[in-house]
Motif scaffolding. Sequence first.
Motif, PDB file in Angstrom:
ATOM      1  N   ARG A 152       0.835  -1.209   0.000  1.00  0.00           N
ATOM      2  CA  ARG A 152       0.000   0.000   0.000  1.00  0.00           C
ATOM      3  C   ARG A 152       0.868   1.258   0.000  1.00  0.00           C
ATOM      4  NH1 ARG A 152      -3.685  -3.030   3.071  1.00  0.00           N
ATOM      5  NH2 ARG A 152      -2.570  -2.595   4.991  1.00  0.00           N
ATOM      6  N   THR A 153       1.916   1.264   0.792  1.00  0.00           N
ATOM      7  CA  THR A 153       2.809   2.421   0.861  1.00  0.00           C
ATOM      8  C   THR A 153       3.500   2.649  -0.477  1.00  0.00           C
ATOM      9  OG1 THR A 153       3.179   2.010   3.212  1.00  0.00           O
ATOM     10  CG2 THR A 153       4.778   3.417   2.091  1.00  0.00           C
TER      11      THR A 153
ATOM     12  N   TYR B 176       0.955   4.108  -2.916  1.00  0.00           N
ATOM     13  CA  TYR B 176       0.650   5.498  -2.570  1.00  0.00           C
ATOM     14  C   TYR B 176       1.781   6.426  -3.018  1.00  0.00           C
ATOM     15  CZ  TYR B 176      -0.281   9.628   0.288  1.00  0.00           C
ATOM     16  OH  TYR B 176      -0.499  10.912   0.710  1.00  0.00           O
ATOM     17  N   ASN B 177       3.026   6.032  -2.768  1.00  0.00           N
ATOM     18  CA  ASN B 177       4.171   6.861  -3.176  1.00  0.00           C
ATOM     19  C   ASN B 177       4.266   6.979  -4.697  1.00  0.00           C
ATOM     20  OD1 ASN B 177       4.964   7.485  -0.578  1.00  0.00           O
ATOM     21  ND2 ASN B 177       6.293   5.696  -0.416  1.00  0.00           N
TER      22      ASN B 177
ATOM     23  N   ASN C 233       1.805  15.015   0.938  1.00  0.00           N
ATOM     24  CA  ASN C 233       1.375  13.908   1.796  1.00  0.00           C
ATOM     25  C   ASN C 233      -0.009  14.151   2.403  1.00  0.00           C
ATOM     26  OD1 ASN C 233       2.003  15.774   3.737  1.00  0.00           O
ATOM     27  ND2 ASN C 233       3.636  14.573   4.666  1.00  0.00           N
TER      28      ASN C 233
ATOM     29  N   THR D 289      -6.289  10.508  -2.230  1.00  0.00           N
ATOM     30  CA  THR D 289      -6.444   9.719  -3.444  1.00  0.00           C
ATOM     31  C   THR D 289      -6.516  10.615  -4.664  1.00  0.00           C
ATOM     32  OG1 THR D 289      -8.854   9.739  -3.290  1.00  0.00           O
ATOM     33  CG2 THR D 289      -7.723   7.849  -2.317  1.00  0.00           C
TER      34      THR D 289
END
Length: 91
Positions: A29-30, A33-34, A80, A84
Amino acid sequence: MQAILSLVLPFALMFALMYFLLILPEKKRTKKYNEMLTALAKNDEIVTRGGIMGKIIIVEDDYVIIETSAERTKIKIAKNGIATKVNKVEQ
């Protein structure tokens, strides 16, 4: 030897289970997201963590400026702070 194995094996199994159920999915997930943050571009529609929706008009290294309403209200937010990216269906 048997006593040591019977003590260590349950802990090793618990660690392996925790790794596959908690740590590995969080890493995925990280990473996703990045990748989404680095791929942000002008005219992308986003939703912030606070629930504000807007269209990106300027992208910088650590922040973006979004336009949030018909009155063209501009807000500067940290990257950050983006939750979404909204995918619009092209017609």
